[in-house]
Design a protein around this motif. Structure first.
Motif, PDB file in Angstrom:
ATOM      1  N   SER A 129      -8.707  -1.232 -41.459  1.00  0.00           N
ATOM      2  CA  SER A 129      -9.948  -0.641 -41.065  1.00  0.00           C
ATOM      3  C   SER A 129     -10.708  -1.643 -40.226  1.00  0.00           C
ATOM      4  CB  SER A 129     -10.944  -0.187 -42.386  1.00  0.00           C
ATOM      5  OG  SER A 129     -10.298   0.857 -42.920  1.00  0.00           O
ATOM      6  N   LEU A 130     -11.147  -1.254 -39.188  1.00  0.00           N
ATOM      7  CA  LEU A 130     -12.203  -2.012 -38.481  1.00  0.00           C
ATOM      8  C   LEU A 130     -13.687  -1.627 -38.879  1.00  0.00           C
ATOM      9  CD1 LEU A 130     -13.204  -4.075 -36.044  1.00  0.00           C
ATOM     10  CD2 LEU A 130     -12.587  -2.204 -34.431  1.00  0.00           C
ATOM     11  N   ALA A 147     -20.596  -1.610 -24.990  1.00  0.00           N
ATOM     12  CA  ALA A 147     -19.980  -2.957 -24.514  1.00  0.00           C
ATOM     13  C   ALA A 147     -18.760  -3.285 -25.259  1.00  0.00           C
ATOM     14  CB  ALA A 147     -21.139  -3.908 -24.977  1.00  0.00           C
ATOM     15  N   VAL A 148     -18.510  -2.791 -26.547  1.00  0.00           N
ATOM     16  CA  VAL A 148     -17.474  -3.357 -27.488  1.00  0.00           C
ATOM     17  C   VAL A 148     -16.100  -2.148 -27.528  1.00  0.00           C
ATOM     18  CG1 VAL A 148     -18.874  -4.877 -28.736  1.00  0.00           C
ATOM     19  CG2 VAL A 148     -18.411  -2.478 -29.627  1.00  0.00           C
ATOM     20  N   PHE A 149     -16.534  -0.962 -27.373  1.00  0.00           N
ATOM     21  CA  PHE A 149     -15.510  -0.130 -27.728  1.00  0.00           C
ATOM     22  C   PHE A 149     -14.245  -0.217 -26.608  1.00  0.00           C
ATOM     23  CE2 PHE A 149     -13.593   4.049 -28.693  1.00  0.00           C
ATOM     24  CZ  PHE A 149     -13.744   4.137 -29.931  1.00  0.00           C
ATOM     25  N   PRO A 150     -14.269  -0.626 -25.583  1.00  0.00           N
ATOM     26  CA  PRO A 150     -12.992  -0.780 -24.920  1.00  0.00           C
ATOM     27  C   PRO A 150     -12.038  -1.881 -25.524  1.00  0.00           C
ATOM     28  CG  PRO A 150     -14.843  -0.973 -23.264  1.00  0.00           C
ATOM     29  CD  PRO A 150     -15.612  -0.869 -24.750  1.00  0.00           C
ATOM     30  N   ALA A 151     -12.512  -2.420 -26.380  1.00  0.00           N
ATOM     31  CA  ALA A 151     -11.259  -3.376 -27.363  1.00  0.00           C
ATOM     32  C   ALA A 151     -11.197  -2.717 -28.566  1.00  0.00           C
ATOM     33  CB  ALA A 151     -12.078  -4.758 -27.545  1.00  0.00           C
ATOM     34  N   VAL A 152     -11.783  -1.795 -29.084  1.00  0.00           N
ATOM     35  CA  VAL A 152     -11.864  -0.848 -30.444  1.00  0.00           C
ATOM     36  C   VAL A 152     -10.260  -0.474 -30.456  1.00  0.00           C
ATOM     37  CG1 VAL A 152     -12.294   0.776 -31.919  1.00  0.00           C
ATOM     38  CG2 VAL A 152     -14.042  -0.759 -30.766  1.00  0.00           C
ATOM     39  N   PRO A 153      -9.721   0.309 -29.596  1.00  0.00           N
ATOM     40  CA  PRO A 153      -8.569   1.113 -29.842  1.00  0.00           C
ATOM     41  C   PRO A 153      -7.296   0.031 -29.867  1.00  0.00           C
ATOM     42  CG  PRO A 153      -9.625   2.175 -28.283  1.00  0.00           C
ATOM     43  CD  PRO A 153     -10.312   1.111 -28.505  1.00  0.00           C
ATOM     44  N   TYR A 154      -7.337  -1.045 -29.272  1.00  0.00           N
ATOM     45  CA  TYR A 154      -6.043  -2.081 -29.315  1.00  0.00           C
ATOM     46  C   TYR A 154      -6.408  -2.838 -30.642  1.00  0.00           C
ATOM     47  CZ  TYR A 154      -2.955  -5.740 -28.013  1.00  0.00           C
ATOM     48  OH  TYR A 154      -2.026  -6.655 -28.049  1.00  0.00           O
ATOM     49  N   CYS A 155      -7.661  -3.191 -30.853  1.00  0.00           N
ATOM     50  CA  CYS A 155      -7.874  -3.631 -32.069  1.00  0.00           C
ATOM     51  C   CYS A 155      -7.203  -2.920 -33.339  1.00  0.00           C
ATOM     52  CB  CYS A 155      -9.258  -4.317 -32.439  1.00  0.00           C
ATOM     53  SG  CYS A 155      -9.717  -4.757 -34.057  1.00  0.00           S
ATOM     54  N   VAL A 156      -7.619  -1.543 -33.362  1.00  0.00           N
ATOM     55  CA  VAL A 156      -6.709  -0.770 -34.404  1.00  0.00           C
ATOM     56  C   VAL A 156      -5.394  -0.680 -34.436  1.00  0.00           C
ATOM     57  CG1 VAL A 156      -7.080   1.755 -35.168  1.00  0.00           C
ATOM     58  CG2 VAL A 156      -9.230   0.712 -34.615  1.00  0.00           C
ATOM     59  N   ASP A 157      -4.773  -0.614 -33.031  1.00  0.00           N
ATOM     60  CA  ASP A 157      -3.337  -0.808 -33.079  1.00  0.00           C
ATOM     61  C   ASP A 157      -2.938  -2.166 -33.490  1.00  0.00           C
ATOM     62  OD1 ASP A 157      -3.464   1.261 -31.191  1.00  0.00           O
ATOM     63  OD2 ASP A 157      -3.076   0.028 -29.417  1.00  0.00           O
ATOM     64  N   LEU A 158      -3.517  -3.088 -33.441  1.00  0.00           N
ATOM     65  CA  LEU A 158      -3.042  -4.445 -34.146  1.00  0.00           C
ATOM     66  C   LEU A 158      -3.365  -4.697 -35.662  1.00  0.00           C
ATOM     67  CD1 LEU A 158      -4.663  -7.038 -31.649  1.00  0.00           C
ATOM     68  CD2 LEU A 158      -2.249  -6.412 -31.792  1.00  0.00           C
ATOM     69  N   ILE A 159      -3.908  -3.777 -36.241  1.00  0.00           N
ATOM     70  CA  ILE A 159      -4.293  -3.588 -37.576  1.00  0.00           C
ATOM     71  C   ILE A 159      -3.491  -2.363 -37.960  1.00  0.00           C
ATOM     72  CG2 ILE A 159      -6.594  -5.141 -37.732  1.00  0.00           C
ATOM     73  CD1 ILE A 159      -7.851  -2.388 -38.178  1.00  0.00           C
ATOM     74  N   ASP A 160      -2.266  -1.938 -37.386  1.00  0.00           N
ATOM     75  CA  ASP A 160      -1.730  -0.918 -37.991  1.00  0.00           C
ATOM     76  C   ASP A 160      -2.280   0.608 -38.265  1.00  0.00           C
ATOM     77  OD1 ASP A 160       0.844  -2.321 -37.713  1.00  0.00           O
ATOM     78  OD2 ASP A 160       0.509  -3.240 -39.536  1.00  0.00           O
ATOM     79  N   GLY A 161      -3.541   0.656 -37.458  1.00  0.00           N
ATOM     80  CA  GLY A 161      -3.987   1.959 -37.300  1.00  0.00           C
ATOM     81  C   GLY A 161      -3.460   2.963 -36.512  1.00  0.00           C
ATOM     82  N   PRO A 162      -4.191   4.123 -36.459  1.00  0.00           N
ATOM     83  CA  PRO A 162      -3.592   5.332 -35.517  1.00  0.00           C
ATOM     84  C   PRO A 162      -4.108   4.851 -33.964  1.00  0.00           C
ATOM     85  CG  PRO A 162      -5.451   5.780 -36.574  1.00  0.00           C
ATOM     86  CD  PRO A 162      -5.204   4.462 -37.185  1.00  0.00           C
TER      87      PRO A 162
END
Length: 183
Positions: A129-130, A147-162
């Motif tokens: 979870s982020l 400002a920050v959401f462009p990085a959110v999907p890739y961060c979720v990828d990196l922590i094994d999220g959907p």
């Protein structure tokens, strides 16, 4: 199949809103923004709670560990007042703190109000979870998420999220060229 649904947590931290004395504007603002941003199907898991550190901690744990939210957004409790303890609660439950989120949110907010320097919001990871603390004002929520959401999907990828897909006309997610969509 319900367990495979993408869940996103929304926590409003407010003594008055939790008692029904004040309309929660932050929670709906976060949900509306995410509804515009994501094209992936998702479901909200929303809570309105008091400014109590142990309650914030237990709610963050519930949404991350039991509900399986890949992203948890909080609003409220990030200022310098004595009752503002959302960052402390977030830090207490996170495995890693991601300082760049806070730096970027404050930098953007300072373009609008000089009091943004008083904001103590943070972001971090708990398991898969982020968690991102956002300001309480609906317009500031939108500015910070933009400002920050462009990085959110890739961060979720990196922590094994959907795999989170965005509406690129609203916000474009950034993923390195080597990042592949999950099957």
């Amino acid at each position: 199949m319900e367990n495979s649904a993408i869940k996103i947590g929304f926590i409003t931290v407010s003594d008055r809103a939790s008692r029904g004395e004040y309309e929660d504007l932050g929670g709906p603002a976060m949900q509306e923004w995410i509804a515009k941003a994501l094209t992936s199907e998702w479901q909200p898991v929303a809570r309105v709670i008091e400014d109590e550190q142990t309650l914030i901690e237990s709610t963050l744990k519930e949404l991350a560990d039991q509900e399986g939210c890949c992203l948890i957004l909080t609003t409220g409790g990030t200022g310098p007042a004595k009752r503002d303890v959302t960052p402390e609660a977030t830090e207490a439950v996170c495995d890693k703190i991601l300082d760049g989120f806070a730096e970027q949110m404050r930098a953007v907010s300072l373009q609008y109000v000089p009091t943004a320097i008083l904001s103590r919001q943070i972001a971090g990871i708990r398991g898969e979870s982020l968690i991102i603390n956002l300001p309480g004002k609906p317009s500031a929520i939108g500015e910070c998420l933009e400002a920050v959401f462009p990085a959110v999907p890739y961060c979720v990828d990196l922590i094994d999220g959907p795999y989170l897909e965005t509406d690129e006309s609203f916000v474009k997610a950034f993923r390195p060229k080597h990042a592949k969509k999950k099957a």
